[in-house]
Design a protein around this motif. Structure first.
Motif, PDB file in Angstrom:
ATOM      1  N   LEU A  65      -8.119  -9.612   1.136  1.00  0.00           N
ATOM      2  CA  LEU A  65      -7.622 -10.989   1.214  1.00  0.00           C
ATOM      3  C   LEU A  65      -8.324 -11.802   2.300  1.00  0.00           C
ATOM      4  CD1 LEU A  65      -3.745 -10.546   0.793  1.00  0.00           C
ATOM      5  CD2 LEU A  65      -5.471 -10.913  -0.977  1.00  0.00           C
ATOM      6  N   SER A  66      -8.718 -11.149   3.389  1.00  0.00           N
ATOM      7  CA  SER A  66      -9.391 -11.876   4.471  1.00  0.00           C
ATOM      8  C   SER A  66     -10.906 -11.778   4.343  1.00  0.00           C
ATOM      9  CB  SER A  66      -8.948 -11.310   5.824  1.00  0.00           C
ATOM     10  OG  SER A  66      -9.025  -9.894   5.819  1.00  0.00           O
ATOM     11  N   VAL A  91       8.418   3.858   5.315  1.00  0.00           N
ATOM     12  CA  VAL A  91       6.988   4.195   5.395  1.00  0.00           C
ATOM     13  C   VAL A  91       6.159   2.941   5.651  1.00  0.00           C
ATOM     14  CG1 VAL A  91       6.946   6.268   3.939  1.00  0.00           C
ATOM     15  CG2 VAL A  91       6.905   4.035   2.851  1.00  0.00           C
ATOM     16  N   LEU A 119      -1.961 -15.482   6.890  1.00  0.00           N
ATOM     17  CA  LEU A 119      -2.531 -14.670   5.810  1.00  0.00           C
ATOM     18  C   LEU A 119      -1.911 -13.277   5.812  1.00  0.00           C
ATOM     19  CD1 LEU A 119      -4.420 -14.236   3.489  1.00  0.00           C
ATOM     20  CD2 LEU A 119      -6.287 -13.805   5.088  1.00  0.00           C
ATOM     21  N   GLU A 123       8.772  -5.918   9.032  1.00  0.00           N
ATOM     22  CA  GLU A 123       9.865  -6.453   8.207  1.00  0.00           C
ATOM     23  C   GLU A 123      10.977  -5.398   8.166  1.00  0.00           C
ATOM     24  OE1 GLU A 123      10.858  -9.462   6.685  1.00  0.00           O
ATOM     25  OE2 GLU A 123      12.519  -8.054   6.748  1.00  0.00           O
ATOM     26  N   ALA A 133       9.610   0.223   2.222  1.00  0.00           N
ATOM     27  CA  ALA A 133       8.152   0.086   2.403  1.00  0.00           C
ATOM     28  C   ALA A 133       7.858  -1.411   2.490  1.00  0.00           C
ATOM     29  CB  ALA A 133       7.421   0.736   1.232  1.00  0.00           C
ATOM     30  N   SER A 178      -2.089  -0.179   9.314  1.00  0.00           N
ATOM     31  CA  SER A 178      -3.364   0.206   8.709  1.00  0.00           C
ATOM     32  C   SER A 178      -3.114   0.844   7.345  1.00  0.00           C
ATOM     33  CB  SER A 178      -4.117   1.191   9.606  1.00  0.00           C
ATOM     34  OG  SER A 178      -3.503   2.458   9.564  1.00  0.00           O
ATOM     35  N   VAL A 179      -4.131   0.755   6.531  1.00  0.00           N
ATOM     36  CA  VAL A 179      -4.073   1.357   5.198  1.00  0.00           C
ATOM     37  C   VAL A 179      -3.895   2.872   5.318  1.00  0.00           C
ATOM     38  CG1 VAL A 179      -5.494   1.838   3.173  1.00  0.00           C
ATOM     39  CG2 VAL A 179      -5.331  -0.500   4.070  1.00  0.00           C
ATOM     40  N   PHE A 191      -9.100   3.306  11.048  1.00  0.00           N
ATOM     41  CA  PHE A 191      -8.981   1.892  10.698  1.00  0.00           C
ATOM     42  C   PHE A 191     -10.380   1.323  10.507  1.00  0.00           C
ATOM     43  CE2 PHE A 191      -8.657  -2.606  12.024  1.00  0.00           C
ATOM     44  CZ  PHE A 191      -7.617  -3.020  11.221  1.00  0.00           C
ATOM     45  N   SER A 216     -12.554  -2.677   9.979  1.00  0.00           N
ATOM     46  CA  SER A 216     -12.485  -4.138   9.888  1.00  0.00           C
ATOM     47  C   SER A 216     -13.890  -4.643   9.587  1.00  0.00           C
ATOM     48  CB  SER A 216     -11.989  -4.707  11.226  1.00  0.00           C
ATOM     49  OG  SER A 216     -12.087  -6.116  11.239  1.00  0.00           O
ATOM     50  N   ASP A 223       3.736  -0.064   7.514  1.00  0.00           N
ATOM     51  CA  ASP A 223       3.726  -0.995   8.646  1.00  0.00           C
ATOM     52  C   ASP A 223       5.106  -1.244   9.246  1.00  0.00           C
ATOM     53  OD1 ASP A 223       1.060  -1.351   8.045  1.00  0.00           O
ATOM     54  OD2 ASP A 223       1.143  -3.547   7.996  1.00  0.00           O
ATOM     55  N   GLY A 236       6.665  -3.326   4.914  1.00  0.00           N
ATOM     56  CA  GLY A 236       5.478  -3.867   5.572  1.00  0.00           C
ATOM     57  C   GLY A 236       5.791  -4.713   6.790  1.00  0.00           C
ATOM     58  N   ALA A 265      14.807  -7.306  -2.467  1.00  0.00           N
ATOM     59  CA  ALA A 265      16.053  -6.614  -2.112  1.00  0.00           C
ATOM     60  C   ALA A 265      16.704  -7.397  -0.983  1.00  0.00           C
ATOM     61  CB  ALA A 265      15.740  -5.190  -1.662  1.00  0.00           C
ATOM     62  N   HIS A 285       0.818  -1.214   0.000  1.00  0.00           N
ATOM     63  CA  HIS A 285       0.000   0.000   0.000  1.00  0.00           C
ATOM     64  C   HIS A 285       0.851   1.263   0.000  1.00  0.00           C
ATOM     65  CE1 HIS A 285      -4.213  -1.415   0.704  1.00  0.00           C
ATOM     66  NE2 HIS A 285      -3.527  -2.539   0.848  1.00  0.00           N
ATOM     67  N   ALA A 286       1.860   1.279   0.895  1.00  0.00           N
ATOM     68  CA  ALA A 286       2.670   2.495   1.022  1.00  0.00           C
ATOM     69  C   ALA A 286       3.440   2.750  -0.268  1.00  0.00           C
ATOM     70  CB  ALA A 286       3.620   2.359   2.210  1.00  0.00           C
TER      71      ALA A 286
END
Ligand SMILES: Cc1cc2nc3c(=O)[nH]c(=O)nc-3n(C[C@H](O)[C@H](O)[C@H](O)COP(=O)(O)OP(=O)(O)OC[C@H]3O[C@@H](n4cnc5c(N)ncnc54)[C@H](O)[C@@H]3O)c2cc1C
Length: 424
Positions: free
Chosen positions: A50-51, A287, A141, A256, A110, A313-314, A341, A343, A289, A112, A84, A16-17
């Protein structure tokens, strides 16, 4: 950061980022400076479905942010299925798994987060997990590949055990239940979504899932995993043996930050950035998560001065990407966006604006029907957070109020709201 505009920008991560940052740089006419490095084979796509819809419906396709042609037209070079693997900060180069080396003026991480796994299920080359690092009936997931695998596993699984009562675990549980599966959720905490929502919302979510037929067990100790070959046969819940059909781990995510920490950048459960998304190396930004950033929104600042946050979050990914774009374009626009956020869990549409205060008072604002309401959090007489259940108008009004700092609109006036107990 007044570098020449021709300086190359390498973005690592295709989520997303990264997608938002590509969009902002392309809009500024700077796409020709950008290389996008994605370890996944897909072009950047929306993760939330995805969920939800993607898992439920085998005909549902991935929702890409932009087509291949858009990247080409914008002048953005996309490296797919090529992670990378190392940063050379002195030489300002990035090495990819394929062996390619990209020079950069600016590097943006980025990357995540990864789904958290259980050491007891010993994924990896030395454990019982297979070549994918998964037992054949245990899933996580996070990515499109995970979702495709889970969709396939769902086909053959009448029963699902979800380990963890957080947002993603509950979304998967609700989706599986809607598909007619027998679903059990095992949560070690005394209530669902404990770190993220009020006790009243936890209780409402619990009752909704119980009513839909999901077996939710709270405060349980899970262990004693019995593995045969590549298969999880059973586990023990509070000492009681339970056989397992399919199990999904919904036990959170870890940032990560491997590239960053290997390169000696400051990391504290997230790549540490300043308000302009600069890491401890002024030529590297981060940037989304993967970051730990200084909290900057006025609605929550007074309670949390100096706090550093990591959000998944997005909203956070998108808004941090906008801030990073400004930094890369030579503007200082410190990150101060309101966290929000959402859900979706079966019949529940949860929306949160602001962050729950450590201390404060709560009011329940009834909605237009029994399944719709909001919990408003105050510190003194200041609204700092709103949790809305099937009440999108409340959510939007709360966001507007928290973003502008203006006094409550009629839509959110508290006279119709019932005080709840203070936070303990
Ligand atoms: C199933 C699911 C449902 C969700 N639902 C919601 C929701 O309803 N609402 C909401 O607000 N948020 C939701 N989220 C969270 C939201 O999707 C994330 O906060 C958001 O995707 C974060 O964006 P990001 O770009 O920081 O990371 P990501 O979108 O995770 O992207 C990171 C990318 O970096 C890649 N990468 C990592 N390391 C490397 C490397 N070394 N080289 C190359 N590439 C690399 C990864 O493969 C990944 O593609 C959900 C997340 C999941 C997984």
């Amino acid at each position: 950061m007044n570098e020449t505009p021709s300086g190359k920008i390498v973005i690592v991560g295709g989520g997303h980022a990264a997608a938002q940052l590509c969009g902002a740089l392309a809009t500024a006419g700077q796409g020709g400076r950008v290389h996008l490095v994605c370890e996944e084979a897909e072009l950047p796509y929306q993760r939330p479905p995805l969920s939800k819809a993607f898992l439920k419906n085998p005909a549902e396709a991935l929702q890409s942010f932009r087509a291949q042609a858009w990247f080409a037209d914008a002048g953005i070079a996309v490296h797919r299925a090529d992670a990378a693997v190392a940063i050379d900060r002195a030489g300002r180069t990035l090495r990819l798994r394929s062996g390619a080396v990209l020079g950069y003026e600016w590097l943006v991480l980025a990357t995540g987060a990864r789904a958290r796994r259980l050491p007891d299920l010993a994924h990896g080359p030395n454990g019982p997990g297979g070549p994918q690092g998964e037992l054949d009936n245990v899933a996580v997931l996070r990515s499109a590949a995970d979702a495709l695998r889970l969709r396939t596993l769902f086909d053959a699984a009448p029963q699902l055990t979800v380990l963890g009562g957080g947002f993603i675990g509950l979304e998967i549980a609700a989706t599986a239940r809607a598909l007619g599966k027998e679903v059990t959720v095992l949560e070690s905490a005394p209530r669902l979504l404990m770190r993220s929502v009020s006790p009243e919302l936890s209780e409402h979510v619990l009752q909704t899932h119980l009513t839909s037929g999901i077996d939710v067990r709270l405060g349980v100790a899970v262990g004693g995993f019995e593995i045969e070959g590549q298969h999880l046969v059973a586990l023990h819940v509070d000492g009681q043996r339970q056989t397992v059909g399919l199990m999904v781990l919904g036990i959170g995510a870890v940032p990560e930050q491997t590239l960053a920490s290997d390169a000696g950048l400051a990391c504290e459960n997230g790549v540490v950035v300043d308000a302009c998304m600069r890491t401890s190396d002024p030529h590297i930004l981060a940037v989304g998560d993967c970051t730990r950033f200084p909290e900057g929104h006025a609605a929550t600042l007074a309670d949390n001065a100096g706090r550093r946050l990591r959000l998944e979050s997005v909203q956070n990914a998108n808004d941090q990407a906008r801030t990073a774009a400004a930094t890369l374009l030579g503007r200082e626009e410190p990150y101060a966006a309101l966290p929000w956020f959402w859900s979706e869990q079966g019949a529940l549409r949860l929306q949160m604006a602001g962050l729950m205060p450590a201390d404060g008072t709560r009011h329940r604002r009834p909605g237009t029907n029994p399944t719709s309401f909001s919990i408003l959090h105050y510190v003194g007489d200041r609204l700092v957070c709103a949790e809305s259940v099937n009440a999108p108008a409340d959510h939007l009004a709360a966001r507007k109020l928290l973003e502008t700092g203006k006094s409550p609109e009629p839509a959110l006036a508290c006279d119709a709201a019932v005080p709840l107990k203070s936070h303990a």
